[in-house]
Write a protein that holds these residues in place. Sequence first.
Motif, mmCIF file in Angstrom:
data_model
loop_
_atom_site.group_PDB
_atom_site.id
_atom_site.type_symbol
_atom_site.label_atom_id
_atom_site.label_comp_id
_atom_site.label_asym_id
_atom_site.label_seq_id
_atom_site.Cartn_x
_atom_site.Cartn_y
_atom_site.Cartn_z
ATOM 1 N N GLY A 53 -1.790 24.535 28.019
ATOM 2 C CA GLY A 53 -2.670 25.245 28.933
ATOM 3 C C GLY A 53 -2.170 25.250 30.360
ATOM 4 O O GLY A 53 -2.594 26.082 31.159
ATOM 5 N N ASN A 54 -1.273 24.310 30.722
ATOM 6 C CA ASN A 54 -0.689 24.348 32.065
ATOM 7 C C ASN A 54 0.280 25.515 32.167
ATOM 8 O O ASN A 54 0.808 25.978 31.169
ATOM 9 C CB ASN A 54 0.080 23.062 32.363
ATOM 10 C CG ASN A 54 -0.823 21.868 32.463
ATOM 11 O OD1 ASN A 54 -2.015 22.014 32.711
ATOM 12 N ND2 ASN A 54 -0.279 20.690 32.258
ATOM 13 N N LEU A 55 0.519 25.946 33.402
ATOM 14 C CA LEU A 55 1.557 26.947 33.615
ATOM 15 C C LEU A 55 2.899 26.285 33.328
ATOM 16 O O LEU A 55 3.149 25.193 33.815
ATOM 17 C CB LEU A 55 1.505 27.441 35.065
ATOM 18 C CG LEU A 55 2.268 28.712 35.372
ATOM 19 C CD1 LEU A 55 1.661 29.883 34.611
ATOM 20 C CD2 LEU A 55 2.266 28.995 36.850
ATOM 21 N N PRO A 56 3.757 26.897 32.529
ATOM 22 C CA PRO A 56 5.021 26.251 32.156
ATOM 23 C C PRO A 56 5.877 25.914 33.376
ATOM 24 O O PRO A 56 5.811 26.591 34.408
ATOM 25 C CB PRO A 56 5.718 27.300 31.294
ATOM 26 C CG PRO A 56 4.619 28.164 30.805
ATOM 27 C CD PRO A 56 3.579 28.174 31.856
ATOM 28 N N TYR A 58 9.024 26.128 34.295
ATOM 29 C CA TYR A 58 9.940 27.058 34.960
ATOM 30 C C TYR A 58 9.214 28.251 35.567
ATOM 31 O O TYR A 58 9.781 28.989 36.369
ATOM 32 C CB TYR A 58 11.062 27.523 34.026
ATOM 33 C CG TYR A 58 10.634 28.291 32.813
ATOM 34 C CD1 TYR A 58 10.431 29.665 32.852
ATOM 35 C CD2 TYR A 58 10.436 27.645 31.604
ATOM 36 C CE1 TYR A 58 10.054 30.366 31.737
ATOM 37 C CE2 TYR A 58 10.063 28.334 30.474
ATOM 38 C CZ TYR A 58 9.877 29.698 30.548
ATOM 39 O OH TYR A 58 9.493 30.387 29.435
ATOM 40 N N ARG A 59 7.943 28.442 35.248
ATOM 41 C CA ARG A 59 7.156 29.446 35.969
ATOM 42 C C ARG A 59 6.509 28.838 37.206
ATOM 43 O O ARG A 59 6.143 29.552 38.132
ATOM 44 C CB ARG A 59 6.083 30.046 35.060
ATOM 45 C CG ARG A 59 6.670 31.064 34.098
ATOM 46 C CD ARG A 59 5.607 31.872 33.395
ATOM 47 N NE ARG A 59 4.703 32.535 34.327
ATOM 48 C CZ ARG A 59 3.484 32.933 33.996
ATOM 49 N NH1 ARG A 59 3.009 32.733 32.769
ATOM 50 N NH2 ARG A 59 2.717 33.530 34.873
ATOM 51 N N ARG A 60 6.328 27.510 37.224
ATOM 52 C CA ARG A 60 5.765 26.845 38.410
ATOM 53 C C ARG A 60 6.802 26.706 39.523
ATOM 54 O O ARG A 60 6.460 26.615 40.686
ATOM 55 C CB ARG A 60 5.298 25.426 38.047
ATOM 56 C CG ARG A 60 4.036 25.348 37.280
ATOM 57 C CD ARG A 60 3.410 23.974 37.396
ATOM 58 N NE ARG A 60 4.299 22.893 37.029
ATOM 59 C CZ ARG A 60 4.336 22.314 35.848
ATOM 60 N NH1 ARG A 60 3.550 22.740 34.883
ATOM 61 N NH2 ARG A 60 5.152 21.317 35.606
ATOM 62 N N LEU A 61 8.091 26.623 39.171
ATOM 63 C CA LEU A 61 9.131 26.227 40.118
ATOM 64 C C LEU A 61 9.119 26.968 41.450
ATOM 65 O O LEU A 61 9.191 26.324 42.487
ATOM 66 C CB LEU A 61 10.516 26.369 39.471
ATOM 67 C CG LEU A 61 10.993 25.135 38.732
ATOM 68 C CD1 LEU A 61 12.345 25.395 38.125
ATOM 69 C CD2 LEU A 61 11.055 23.937 39.642
ATOM 70 N N PRO A 62 9.060 28.308 41.493
ATOM 71 C CA PRO A 62 9.140 28.959 42.803
ATOM 72 C C PRO A 62 7.990 28.594 43.730
ATOM 73 O O PRO A 62 8.105 28.740 44.938
ATOM 74 C CB PRO A 62 9.084 30.452 42.472
ATOM 75 C CG PRO A 62 9.447 30.548 41.052
ATOM 76 C CD PRO A 62 9.021 29.276 40.414
ATOM 77 N N PHE A 63 6.899 28.088 43.182
ATOM 78 C CA PHE A 63 5.724 27.793 43.997
ATOM 79 C C PHE A 63 5.681 26.349 44.463
ATOM 80 O O PHE A 63 4.835 25.970 45.236
ATOM 81 C CB PHE A 63 4.451 28.113 43.208
ATOM 82 C CG PHE A 63 4.423 29.524 42.711
ATOM 83 C CD1 PHE A 63 4.236 30.571 43.586
ATOM 84 C CD2 PHE A 63 4.627 29.807 41.380
ATOM 85 C CE1 PHE A 63 4.234 31.876 43.141
ATOM 86 C CE2 PHE A 63 4.629 31.106 40.912
ATOM 87 C CZ PHE A 63 4.430 32.143 41.806
ATOM 88 N N MET A 64 6.593 25.506 43.946
ATOM 89 C CA MET A 64 6.539 24.086 44.288
ATOM 90 C C MET A 64 7.267 23.869 45.603
ATOM 91 O O MET A 64 8.476 23.712 45.643
ATOM 92 C CB MET A 64 7.142 23.244 43.172
ATOM 93 C CG MET A 64 6.335 23.317 41.900
ATOM 94 S SD MET A 64 7.100 22.473 40.537
ATOM 95 C CE MET A 64 6.566 20.823 40.824
ATOM 96 N N ARG A 65 6.509 23.874 46.696
ATOM 97 C CA ARG A 65 7.086 23.692 48.014
ATOM 98 C C ARG A 65 6.420 22.500 48.699
ATOM 99 O O ARG A 65 5.363 22.055 48.283
ATOM 100 C CB ARG A 65 6.848 24.944 48.870
ATOM 101 C CG ARG A 65 7.454 26.192 48.293
ATOM 102 C CD ARG A 65 7.355 27.328 49.297
ATOM 103 N NE ARG A 65 7.842 28.564 48.716
ATOM 104 C CZ ARG A 65 7.080 29.480 48.168
ATOM 105 N NH1 ARG A 65 5.770 29.301 48.119
ATOM 106 N NH2 ARG A 65 7.595 30.572 47.673
#
Length: 151
Positions: A53-56, A58-65
């Motif tokens: 149910g979490n966003l996978p 490698y789809r989270r990566l660009p947002f992890m700042r």
Amino acid sequence: MKLHDIVPNPGTKKNRKRVGRGISAGQGKTAGRGTKGEGARSGSGGKAYRQGGNLPFYRRLPFMRGQGFTPLNRVDFNEVNLDQLTGSFNADAEVTPEALENAHLLRDARNPIVILGRGELNIALKIRAHRVSAGAQAKIEKAGGSVELIA
């Protein structure tokens, strides 16, 4: 000694645990897998994309700042300030990574070294480091010292 006499050292080989062989065996019934759910089933255990149910990832990566994400290729420097050098070295001394390590000024000797400009320098030093800030270089050269960058 013959080939059939060779045995492994005692304690190096261990029998595998035979699970699911009845209640008296200690790991019977569910065999340590709990009750129901993906972990109880045989098979692949889901794809890398599936994270319950979490966003996978490698789809989270660009947002992890910011605070939540540390870049994988980050370089950690040993930061050494000019006021630390003044207290640890005499005039005309050669300041190398080895000398800094002997003076206990490095956090981790495997990491590269950066010289920063906090404090004043009133003695001439020959400094060899991986990186030197512009302010530190100006103060070192004003005091009559020299800077050499290590690749």
